[in-house]
Structures are given as C-alpha cells and as structure tokens.
Scaffold this active site. Sequence first.
Site, PDB file in Angstrom:
ATOM      1  N   ASP A 185     -22.914  14.436 -31.231  1.00 44.52           N
ATOM      2  CA  ASP A 185     -22.358  14.759 -29.914  1.00 44.52           C
ATOM      3  C   ASP A 185     -23.472  14.790 -28.856  1.00 44.52           C
ATOM      4  O   ASP A 185     -23.342  14.193 -27.784  1.00 44.52           O
ATOM      5  CB  ASP A 185     -21.681  16.129 -29.942  1.00 44.52           C
ATOM      6  CG  ASP A 185     -20.228  16.065 -30.390  1.00 44.52           C
ATOM      7  OD1 ASP A 185     -19.597  15.009 -30.226  1.00 44.52           O
ATOM      8  OD2 ASP A 185     -19.726  17.077 -30.902  1.00 44.52           O
ATOM      9  N   LEU A 186     -24.527  15.525 -29.152  1.00 44.63           N
ATOM     10  CA  LEU A 186     -25.594  15.701 -28.170  1.00 44.63           C
ATOM     11  C   LEU A 186     -26.294  14.385 -27.855  1.00 44.63           C
ATOM     12  O   LEU A 186     -26.572  14.068 -26.691  1.00 44.63           O
ATOM     13  CB  LEU A 186     -26.602  16.730 -28.672  1.00 44.63           C
ATOM     14  CG  LEU A 186     -26.055  18.160 -28.794  1.00 44.63           C
ATOM     15  CD1 LEU A 186     -27.040  19.056 -29.548  1.00 44.63           C
ATOM     16  CD2 LEU A 186     -25.755  18.743 -27.428  1.00 44.63           C
TER      17      LEU A 186
END
Length: 412
Positions: A185-186
Amino acid sequence: MADSPLKKALGHIRVLDLTRVLAGPWCAQNLADLGADVIKIERPGAGDDTRHWGPPYLKDGEGRDTTEAAYYLAANRGKKSVTLDIATPAGQEIVRALARQSDVVLENYKVGQLKKYGLDYESLQREKPDLIYCSITGFGQNGPYAQRAGYDFIVQGMGGFMSVTGERDDLPGGGPQKAGVAISDLMTGMYATIAVMAALAHRDRTGAGQYIDMALLDVQVAMLANMNTNYLASGNPPTRWGNAHPNIVPYQTFATADGHIIVAVGNDGQYKKFVEAGGQPWLAVDERFATNPMRVRHRDTLVPLLADMVLTKSKQEWIDLLEAAGVPCGPINNLDEVFDNPQVQARGMRVDLPHPTGGMVKLVGSPIKMSATPPRYDAPPPLLGQHTQEVLGGLLGKSEAEIAALREKGVI
C-alpha cells in the site's frame, strides 16, 4: 510571504481525492505536504474506513478518546474533507464540477465502478481534457485478476515478498512473514505520487492530461529490486534468511543483555575487531572462521558462539565498543527510542499540529527535505465533512440555501 503559493512546490495544483484507506490517501498526503490543495471526498456519516480503525484514538485536552483513529491521522494531513454521496445524481454532478476545477483526480474504486456514475477517466476527460486521473487498484485495469479486490497482506504473498521475508525454514519460527507495515500500500502510494508529478510535468510541456493505472501487485513485484534480478539472472528463486545474509557472516541481529543489535561485518578486518571487542580474539584466528567464505561455510557453528558472546554486554555497551572500533552496527529501537533519537529529532521527523478536537495532534513529518519549497504542515487531518460548506460555497459558488437543500436530501 509565508502563505505565498510560490513557497509551495505544488501550490498551483488542486487534487480531488476520491480514495480511502492507505495507498491513495498516502499519495494524496504527499501531494498535500508539497503544497497541493487536496479535497478529500468522504461518505456522509461514515467517512474514510480508517476513521474507525481504532483504538488507539486521538485524545482531547482532557485525555478522553475522540472519534479520530490514529490510523486515519497517519495518512490525511493537510486535506479538506467534503462529505458527498457519489451514488446520487446530485453528488455525481458535484464531483464533476470539482473535477473541472482540479488538476488531478485520485481514485481507488473497483475496476469499472465509477463508470456507472459517469466519473471514470473518459467521462471526466471529455469535460477537462488536461485532467490527470490516477486509479489505484489491487491488480490493475486489465488482466485476469482485474476484478479482484486487492489487500496489502495478500499482495505481499502473491508478489513474492513473503518468500524472501521471515526466518529460515529450518530454524525455529521459520516460515513466511509479512512486513510490519502495509508496504505494498505505502509503496503504491509513493509510486503514484511520482507518476502524478511526472504527468504534471508532461502537462506543463504539452498541455495534455493522461490516465495513470497503478496496481499494488505491480508495485510489490517491482520493489523486490535485486531479488528479482538475482532470480532472472540465475533461474533460482531466492529463499528466506531471516535477519541473516546468504553471503556474509556475521551480518545479522544478535540479542544483547538488554535488547538487540545489528552487526553488519563487511570484511575480515571488521570481523576481527568485532570478536576482539567481545573478548574472544580466538574466533578470528580459528581457521574455520578466519575468512568470510569459511565463516559462511561454518555459520551454524560460529553464530551460536557469537550469540553467546554478544549476550555478555548491554545494547549500548556494544554500540559504543563497535562504533569506536569501526565495526558497522546499530540498535533495534522501539518507537520510544526512535522518537528520542537525537538524529530523528534533528531531522524534524515529528510535527505537532493544533487539532479542532484533540488540542494537539502528534504526527510524523515528511522525509522530503527541499531548500526552496519544503513540505508544509498547514493543517491537521480534517474532521469528517469539516470543509463541505467552504468548498461547495467558496469553490463551486453554491448558496447557503442550496447547500442546506443538499444536506437535507442526504447528498452531503
């Protein structure tokens, strides 16, 4: 002068943020830190899912929990929150009106979901040809998995990360391990940030907008870096080594008397200094351990001996000894120690911002350091719908009566 758009790298950019949870909001927060005007669209009454992902929650001035979950606070600094039901025709028209006055649209809905609302790239691009539109999904807009929901944990497994992360299978606790944070995600949020800024640079030169298709799985595969090329060059999939290194010994973590340290010996001279500092110089002259190839060959014999040696001193004693001897090392800090670290403090990695309900909110600063247009921390993560009136009235020119009617109908 402090508020001049020229002091903000992206002070001339408006972003319409239709994302939620982490990858998209992380991208939008990067853009906000760099000065962009980010308008975050949230569901009336509920908002971003992460608002409810607690405890812990931000506490007010009297130490009581507010409704702002710490998870939400991590990824939404500097934005304006507008509540809007985009499933309604009136809500869709407001999104279109906002898009016409924006430079960038970010969204992370399932593939095709926004098309039925007329909010897909093709629809909005017809109204604003230079629009930059970034979609973030688990698997991208095409391919056999395009319709699947994407979850960071699953993508870490599918994308190969967990095949190289975790203790060796033949040791206690061995097996696949996810990262301690949602790395796919990051990293997707970071790659999306780069893509958006590249598209803005292209638009500045040509006047043309474009569509950006970001997928968690693509990013997870890409970020394996040298592990990918090791495999592609050799045909042999890499395996898990835990905190050890397949080619260098000792290059791993060790337990001390009161914590853990990392020892990263890069040559035989550093190894000699390491064991001398631990009062075990014989470990450098034993032919089984004298050179790195021999240490790799005999790691299962050597490492337990080193582990016993390291246990005899505290974490700080080892750090002081090894730094003085020129042996690469470092502590494994918990977050108390991280934020007490003088280097972290000197780099301004914690920022405190005034918050409408929490008094002050403690956040982590941007790692981007720029001499002329540094990141700005002008506003805390917004309350749900905090800027609905401001944006609809100020940006779209709606009257108080029109806004009240929208609120009465549940559109906002």
